[in-house]
Scaffold this active site. Sequence first.
Site, short mmCIF file in Angstrom:
data_model
loop_
_atom_site.label_atom_id
_atom_site.label_comp_id
_atom_site.label_asym_id
_atom_site.label_seq_id
_atom_site.Cartn_x
_atom_site.Cartn_y
_atom_site.Cartn_z
N ASP A 53 10.92 24.38 -34.61
CA ASP A 53 12.05 24.57 -35.31
C ASP A 53 11.54 23.97 -36.68
O ASP A 53 10.95 22.98 -36.88
CB ASP A 53 13.28 23.69 -34.87
CG ASP A 53 14.29 24.05 -35.75
OD1 ASP A 53 14.65 25.10 -36.28
OD2 ASP A 53 15.01 22.99 -36.14
N CYS A 64 0.87 -1.09 -0.03
CA CYS A 64 0.08 0.04 0.25
C CYS A 64 0.83 1.26 0.06
O CYS A 64 2.11 1.16 0.02
CB CYS A 64 -0.95 -0.08 1.06
SG CYS A 64 -0.04 0.31 2.76
#
Length: 611
Positions: free
Chosen positions: A426, A29
């Site tokens: 770009d 857990c």
Amino acid sequence: MPPSLQSRLPNIVMSNTKKRNFPVQGMGCAACVARVESALKNAKGVRSASVSLASNSALVEYDAAVTSPGELRQAVQDAGYDMLVEGSEDEADLEAEAARAEAFQKLKTDTVIAVAGAALVMLVGMGFRDFPYKGFVLWALATPVVLWCGRRFFKAGFSAVRHGSANMDTLVALSVSISYLFSIFNLLFPQVWTSRGLMPHLYFESATMIVAFILIGRLLEERAKHSTTAAIRGLLDLQPVRAVQPGEVLPVGPGERIPADGIVLDGRSVVDESMLTGESAPVEKRPGDRVFTGTLNKGGVLNVKAEKTGRDTILSAIIRMVRDAQGTKAPIQQLVDKIAAVFVPVIIGIALLTWACWSIWGGADGITLGLLNMVTVLVIACPCSLGLATPTAIIAAVGNGASNGILIKDAESLQTAHQVQAVVLDKTGTLTEGFPADKLRDTAVTAVQELQRMGLEVHLLSGDKPEAVRKVAEACGISHVKSGVFPADKLDYIKNLQGAGNKVAMTGDGINDSAALAQADLSIAMGGGSDIAINTAQVTIVSADPAKIAGLIRLSRRSGRIIRENLFWAFIYNALAVPAAAFGLLNPMVAAACMALSSVCVVTNSLRLRR
């Protein structure tokens, strides 16, 4: 030797920092995660540690000159868990996978026995009228379910207590123990209650059904967690079995996988590179072309000269990147970790308060009802769903991206992507192919249109001449354009966008655009399979397909939505279920079923990201 390289060499040689993923065993857990992570972070020589419940692993950055994997393992063992450190990461993964398979089979066997035993206890307890020694028959039937099938809860739960902490198994062990032992007490000493005019109730049914329901939940949870890591296992399966040396010439026949990164010496064929790029169409290969480990030859025979093998291949780099990314934590996980650290002690406190209040104000049967409701509180509280909410979604999303040629470096990058408002592209190598006939990529126009449809502002930057840049911008429908820029100009452009309040993603080749990529909130490198940007950018599009930028942002938005859904469910479940249990509105059997269902729902919801 060039002076710049010589000045960097001592730093490279003296660097002892290592970063590695280690499989962790015994966690159940979010409280376990917090315990293991704390143990590692406090170990000497450790610079950072991130532990994931979904992948049962710890990503540790440590100074090899100060500590060793063996010492790290000892720190984890001192906290009550174990960590596999022997051999390479791949070998440790294989060992962990074998151990997981064995543990899963044992879990499956225990679950079948527990369900059958609990059903028998329910049948005898509720399906038959009272008969002589009925209580002792129930005791005999319940004992193997509680003590054998439920042994994992007692072992892990009380081990945590022995090491000064508490976890989900502690809650289950306490609730089952109280139900079982209280029933034995009432069976052996009924006069304690009959002398007060009260009935000595037995709760063997509750004890066995708690074990059965939680084991069913664990079984379903483990199966679902295993599915989230399918992507990394698929990549590991692509690694060659045979040992290959650099320089070796290898014949690769139809239907065989390329065993090394190398160059085709002779032969022609088509190769399926979808495991690298996510592109389904095979790529034609001829002499002089590069091929990569794990890709599939689908045509004629190729003679390949091996250049990179083992850990130096692109496939190995991708596996390391995906494994590390799946082990990182999103920023939102920090809140969950803080809650998890105190969750179990708070629940135990609420359970004790519940028993005390019912004992005082619950009337003649208050002590019995208090114990029953205390058990219900212990059972229904679920730190598991909190611990699984974020990492399962991260693992599934990163795996989905890798399967489609989108390599995401860490959970923070995945979370950042859905916050992006402006995308800076770009030109050369991103929207165009980057060769001299620098023609537009086939998907460039649709990629830009899709980004704009998603509400993102698209910008085009390039150091090329205005005419060439304008031509690309017009073809793609980009209105924010700047040409003839140097690297410093790109950097300033990104800063200006950020100054206006935008979260900015920069897409480039990872080398010439390095300053702008570093400045951007999210850096995306367009790779070509062998691009060095795989190891440096926050995200790498392996195929250099600009359409995948939109795919990345969609994946990020979906993962963010599913994480929020998971956390909402985990928080709201505990916020509603724990008070309901404390006020006596639920019984332990219903509580066990609800607790198991909560974890399964969270993991199953995360699995939607695999699509």
